[in-house]
Design a protein around this motif. Sequence first.
Motif: not given
Length: 591
Positions: A107-115, A117-122, A133-141
């Motif tokens: 719904a937010l047009k984020f990309t969930v990668h195989a590992d 992690s979630v990439t989000y736009p600017a 502001l620049r987009g980026g990638t969120a990872t989780s432990n």
Amino acid sequence: MTPALTWARLQDLDCTELEGAADGWGRSSNRADAARDRIDQQLLTGLRAEQEGEAARAAVARLRRLGRNLQYVYTECGLLRTTLNSLAHEMRLQQRALAEALDDAAALKFTVHADGSVTYPAAGEGLVDGAPLRGGTATSNGAPALTPPSGLVAPNPHTAKAQDIADRVTRAVRTAAEIDWRYAGILRRLKAEEGLKVPDSTWKDAAGDAGAVREAAGAYLADAIPSDATPAQRRDWWAGLTQEQREEYLAVYPDRIGNMDGIPALVRDAANRDNLQLLIGKLEGRDDDRSVTQLAGLREIDRHLGAGTRPPMFLLGIGDEGNGRAIVSFGNPDTAKNVAAYVPGLNTALDEDFAKNDLKRARDTAIATREIDQSSATVAWLGYDAPQFPDGMESLSVMGDERAVAGGRSFNGFISGVAAANAHSDPHLVAIGHSYGSRTVGAATQEGDGSPGVDDIVLIGSPGVGVDRAEDLGVGSGHVFVGAAENDVVTKASSKLQAGFGALGGPHGYAVGSLIDRDDHLWFGRDPASEAFGATRFRSAEGPPLVGLKGLSFAAHSQYFDREGADTVSADSIALIAAGHSHRVKVEEPR
């Protein structure tokens, strides 16, 4: 499943395959149960009725062994079914959590990668130039991010949302992997030993298997069991389950279903027969006195069940808590118009003596009652910790009311369950209390609104019931009946002796004569056999004197149910009352 579990594999997992496998094991369990039932209800019954001799006895032994094997197959296959269904249930919960996270990302047009992690736009505006502001990638432990954004730089509004999605995806995958590991261990345990016999050691393993599945299936099954509901509500709960749900509860929780008041007698009997084998396996090999004693009682009950009885025997409760629990009915209490429940007293516990003698009292009463009215059942109810006097009179637990009060509450629950499950709109229910059991019945009548549905009360060998008038028992004085043998010292145990125990800390210094009541007040109140109490006293044989040529004898205290001697007048009266024919009892003058 594999240790390298990814969110894509979790998403694609087909839980219906697990449920299909569970159904297959369920069908195997049901076939084993049907075969066992055919052996018990048809083959063994017919063989005992039509054949005699060594060959017939050998055939019975082999059929019983086959039935025991089938019972084990039924139990283990049922555990497999529930394990697989519970695994599917828990995996579906994680699939749902994963799907919700992926839907939010889409719904937010984020990309969930195989590992994960979630990439989000600017997005948003810079504090200085107003540029996005620049987009980026969120990872989780696996744990939620706790570091707050810097106050010097405006955060991208997508950052926190992406981090939350990444955390949820990782958490779902890790939880699913833990579930997979846990259930794999349980499934590895669920395997049978080689050979054609099922010894007690195998049942011991089965008891451990059941415990492991119970622990795993808590959220799937246990949380829905209405432990705190009324017997009528439990009856309705069971009636509302699907057949598959019932089979799973019986396979995994035979102890809880079998001991739950309000559940149909046939269901309780099936559950408790399985739990009986699990308890025997659990206690086998233990050398403490309590386990050895209870194991002997369980084995004797199992022998009775295997031998077949008339009237048919229903195991309505079994357990090893406290001094042990056992509730056995001769005749089906759900279909019988007349149901009598016998509450034993002092020194009764789940042991060989109970399984032989107390069950015989209930069975003899059932046989005699059914000769008067075929629609009758008699229950031996050991649903509480009766006081024990193992060493003369050193234990003072019998002196107090506490066990009677606790037992009375449990007895009321049982009677409520009988009334709720009975097919008749107004069954005739009778409470029979012997010795301290009469005090327990008396305590039951003083709980709340009294003993629900009880029409008649029989008090035999009673040291008092906690009230001073028959009418205080809640059924009307004309429905309270008392048997008190002339030589039964318990029915004459003076209340003055109780004060003596409190003052001296024990019985030392009391002569036999000090046991005898000099007025009409016994240990727990007024003598139920006295005129002042107001009950109907029926005739009882005098019994042997307390002091005779062979020393002290308390035989008069335990003869009320006897049907084998010359004088069966007391046992006859009990049967008449249980059958609803109290007007025919032979009365005796009160004291």
